[in-house]
Design an enzyme around this catalytic site. Structure first.
Site, PDB file in Angstrom:
ATOM      1  N   LEU A 231       0.869  -1.181   0.000  1.00 50.96           N
ATOM      2  CA  LEU A 231       0.000   0.000   0.000  1.00 50.96           C
ATOM      3  C   LEU A 231       0.905   1.231   0.000  1.00 50.96           C
ATOM      4  O   LEU A 231       2.005   1.199   0.556  1.00 50.96           O
ATOM      5  CB  LEU A 231      -0.878   0.023   1.258  1.00 50.96           C
ATOM      6  CG  LEU A 231      -1.966  -1.037   1.366  1.00 50.96           C
ATOM      7  CD1 LEU A 231      -2.732  -0.878   2.681  1.00 50.96           C
ATOM      8  CD2 LEU A 231      -2.932  -0.982   0.187  1.00 50.96           C
ATOM      9  N   ASP A 232       0.394   2.321  -0.588  1.00 52.31           N
ATOM     10  CA  ASP A 232       1.151   3.578  -0.570  1.00 52.31           C
ATOM     11  C   ASP A 232       1.283   4.072   0.865  1.00 52.31           C
ATOM     12  O   ASP A 232       0.492   3.698   1.737  1.00 52.31           O
ATOM     13  CB  ASP A 232       0.412   4.657  -1.381  1.00 52.31           C
ATOM     14  CG  ASP A 232       0.295   4.284  -2.849  1.00 52.31           C
ATOM     15  OD1 ASP A 232       1.124   3.486  -3.323  1.00 52.31           O
ATOM     16  OD2 ASP A 232      -0.643   4.792  -3.501  1.00 52.31           O
ATOM     17  N   VAL A 233       2.220   4.986   1.066  1.00 56.17           N
ATOM     18  CA  VAL A 233       2.473   5.484   2.424  1.00 56.17           C
ATOM     19  C   VAL A 233       1.224   6.137   3.025  1.00 56.17           C
ATOM     20  O   VAL A 233       0.969   6.039   4.234  1.00 56.17           O
ATOM     21  CB  VAL A 233       3.704   6.445   2.414  1.00 56.17           C
ATOM     22  CG1 VAL A 233       3.434   7.702   1.612  1.00 56.17           C
ATOM     23  CG2 VAL A 233       4.164   6.771   3.809  1.00 56.17           C
TER      24      VAL A 233
ATOM     25  N   LYS B 179      -5.489   5.265  -7.491  1.00 56.86           N
ATOM     26  CA  LYS B 179      -5.325   6.717  -7.676  1.00 56.86           C
ATOM     27  C   LYS B 179      -5.234   7.060  -9.169  1.00 56.86           C
ATOM     28  O   LYS B 179      -5.808   8.057  -9.626  1.00 56.86           O
ATOM     29  CB  LYS B 179      -4.059   7.197  -6.960  1.00 56.86           C
ATOM     30  CG  LYS B 179      -4.183   7.116  -5.442  1.00 56.86           C
ATOM     31  CD  LYS B 179      -2.860   7.451  -4.787  1.00 56.86           C
ATOM     32  CE  LYS B 179      -2.943   7.224  -3.279  1.00 56.86           C
ATOM     33  NZ  LYS B 179      -1.628   7.198  -2.655  1.00 56.86           N
TER      34      LYS B 179
END
Ligand code: URA
Length: 233
Positions: free
Chosen positions: A104-106, A190
């Protein structure tokens, strides 16, 4: 066999580090602290029980499977120059041997599966297996119902040649939706919303395959056998 050799082999760390761990009193053999790497383990009759940091070696070396509810601000890596990593939450021996089965992204929160079993994580991350991931998405611009068909048909993301695989969009209200993907391209959620002129302001993963996130943020737990096996079916 020498104790330091046995530990280095099973834990995959250098004899130098093993020496330090031994001197720190972290290793027991049949319940007794042993500080000498030269200690001889005998496997003639009954195998000795070797514990490292409170865990039996056999338990550490068996494949491990966990779920974590990742908060914002942590990266899905074992080491990072800028951000703290998800290993901050994992209180297990040899934690740096674990990897995320799908990052997962930060700034994304939610379900991360962690394992040291590369074949198992391949089942989750490889597009070949169509493992579904469910995301809760919050967007800046109001959602329109035509997006359902657009996401179902597939989108051509910037700098890519192939359409995204059919994705299921369920609109909850003007700014909230649930999106189910069966692949995991870089920043996929996104980028899909960016491709239709919207912007994701919050993203949370709630489910991977049959496994649903059911623990509070910042906590982790081992997966049950049924959860582990669900990806092998
Ligand atoms: N898609 C994204 O854009 N970010 C994530 O963290 C996961 C899926």
């Amino acid at each position: 066999m020498r104790l330091d050799k046995f530990l280095a082999h099973h834990l995959g760390i250098s004899r130098n580090i093993i020496g330090k761990e031994l001197r720190a009193g972290k290793v027991t053999v049949d319940g007794n602290i042993v500080k000498s790497g030269a200690y001889q383990l005998s496997f003639d009759e009954q195998s000795p029980i070797v514990n490292y940091a409170g865990n039996e070696i056999a338990a550490i070396t068996a494949p491990r499977y966990f779920m974590l509810n990742k908060p914002q601000g942590y990266v899905c890596a074992t080491d990072d120059p800028t951000y703290p990593t998800i290993l901050y939450f994992i209180d297990e021996p040899m934690a740096d041997r674990l990897h995320a089965a799908g990052r997962l992204d930060v700034d994304t929160t939610g379900l991360v599966l962690l394992t040291d079993d590369g074949n198992w994580s391949h089942r989750i991350t490889s597009p070949k297996y169509y493992c579904e991931k469910v995301y809760h998405v919050t967007v800046e611009q109001p959602l329109t119902h035509d997006l359902i068909a657009i996401f179902e048909k597939g989108i051509l993301l910037r700098n890519e040649k192939n359409l995204t695989k059919p994705a299921k969009l369920v609109i909850i209200d003007d700014h909230h939706a649930e999106l189910t993907l069966s692949e995991g391209r870089y920043h996929q959620v996104k980028r899909m919303f960016a491709a239709v002129g919207n912007h994701v302001v919050a993203l949370h993963r709630a489910q991977i395959g049959e496994v649903k996130l059911d623990i509070p943020e910042g906590e982790y737990r081992p997966l049950t056998d049924a959860e582990v096996n669900a990806f092998l079916a």
